[in-house]
Write a protein that holds these residues in place. Sequence first.
Motif, short mmCIF file in Angstrom:
data_model
loop_
_atom_site.label_atom_id
_atom_site.label_comp_id
_atom_site.label_asym_id
_atom_site.label_seq_id
_atom_site.Cartn_x
_atom_site.Cartn_y
_atom_site.Cartn_z
N MET A 53 -14.48 -11.88 24.76
CA MET A 53 -15.59 -12.34 24.82
C MET A 53 -15.67 -13.74 23.78
O MET A 53 -16.60 -13.71 23.20
N ASN A 54 -14.70 -14.44 23.81
CA ASN A 54 -14.72 -15.64 22.77
C ASN A 54 -14.87 -15.25 21.24
O ASN A 54 -15.43 -15.82 20.53
N THR A 55 -14.51 -13.94 21.06
CA THR A 55 -14.57 -13.31 19.58
C THR A 55 -13.33 -14.38 18.97
O THR A 55 -12.27 -14.15 19.50
N PRO A 56 -13.35 -14.83 17.89
CA PRO A 56 -12.28 -15.49 17.24
C PRO A 56 -11.24 -14.56 16.86
O PRO A 56 -11.48 -13.29 16.27
N LEU A 57 -9.90 -14.91 17.45
CA LEU A 57 -8.93 -13.95 17.18
C LEU A 57 -8.60 -13.75 15.53
O LEU A 57 -7.84 -12.74 15.18
N LEU A 58 -8.85 -14.55 14.81
CA LEU A 58 -8.66 -14.53 13.26
C LEU A 58 -9.73 -13.75 12.57
O LEU A 58 -9.66 -13.80 11.39
N ASP A 59 -10.74 -13.30 13.49
CA ASP A 59 -11.79 -12.55 12.60
C ASP A 59 -11.19 -11.20 12.58
O ASP A 59 -11.44 -10.26 13.40
N THR A 60 -10.49 -11.03 11.30
CA THR A 60 -10.07 -9.45 10.96
C THR A 60 -10.84 -8.49 11.16
O THR A 60 -10.50 -7.42 11.05
N SER A 61 -12.26 -8.62 10.86
CA SER A 61 -13.33 -7.41 10.79
C SER A 61 -13.54 -7.09 12.28
O SER A 61 -13.81 -6.08 12.64
N LYS A 62 -12.67 -7.56 13.21
CA LYS A 62 -12.92 -7.19 14.72
C LYS A 62 -11.73 -6.77 15.18
O LYS A 62 -11.34 -6.57 16.14
N MET A 63 -10.53 -6.54 14.25
CA MET A 63 -9.54 -5.92 14.77
C MET A 63 -9.21 -4.69 15.59
O MET A 63 -8.52 -4.58 16.57
N ASP A 64 -10.28 -3.76 15.31
CA ASP A 64 -10.21 -2.59 15.97
C ASP A 64 -10.65 -3.15 17.56
O ASP A 64 -10.22 -2.29 18.39
N TYR A 65 -11.73 -3.81 17.74
CA TYR A 65 -12.20 -4.24 18.95
C TYR A 65 -11.11 -4.79 19.56
O TYR A 65 -11.04 -4.39 20.79
N PHE A 66 -10.06 -5.53 19.00
CA PHE A 66 -9.06 -6.30 19.65
C PHE A 66 -8.08 -5.22 20.24
O PHE A 66 -7.63 -5.13 21.42
N TYR A 67 -7.80 -4.04 19.41
CA TYR A 67 -6.87 -3.03 19.71
C TYR A 67 -7.58 -2.36 20.95
O TYR A 67 -6.69 -1.96 21.87
N GLN A 68 -8.72 -2.03 20.87
CA GLN A 68 -9.51 -1.10 21.99
C GLN A 68 -9.24 -1.87 23.34
O GLN A 68 -9.11 -1.55 24.35
N ARG A 69 -9.71 -3.34 23.15
CA ARG A 69 -9.60 -4.23 24.58
C ARG A 69 -8.17 -4.18 25.09
O ARG A 69 -8.08 -4.13 26.31
N GLY A 70 -7.39 -4.28 24.02
CA GLY A 70 -5.85 -4.32 24.63
C GLY A 70 -5.34 -3.01 25.38
O GLY A 70 -5.01 -2.88 26.25
#
Length: 85
Positions: A53-70
Amino acid sequence: MDKVISIVFPKKLKCKENKNIIDVINGSIELIGQELSNYELEGADYLLKINTMNTPLLDTSKMDYFYQRGYEETKKKIKEITAIS
């Protein structure tokens, strides 16, 4: 023989007005990243796209979100991934 699975985080690059030098640098980095991703995909046997959803990949506060989406996307596509011959 090993298979190559590429993971991409598609993002639509927007043309926006650059307000300062930081905006220009950030836009340049995004464009370079997109071009490098395209180049790296050429040797892939399978492409797994993870929409963030166009979340910046360098936004480390969203790391759990990236893992979950993957994880979710991999579960949806696992049959296709394992069928690679």
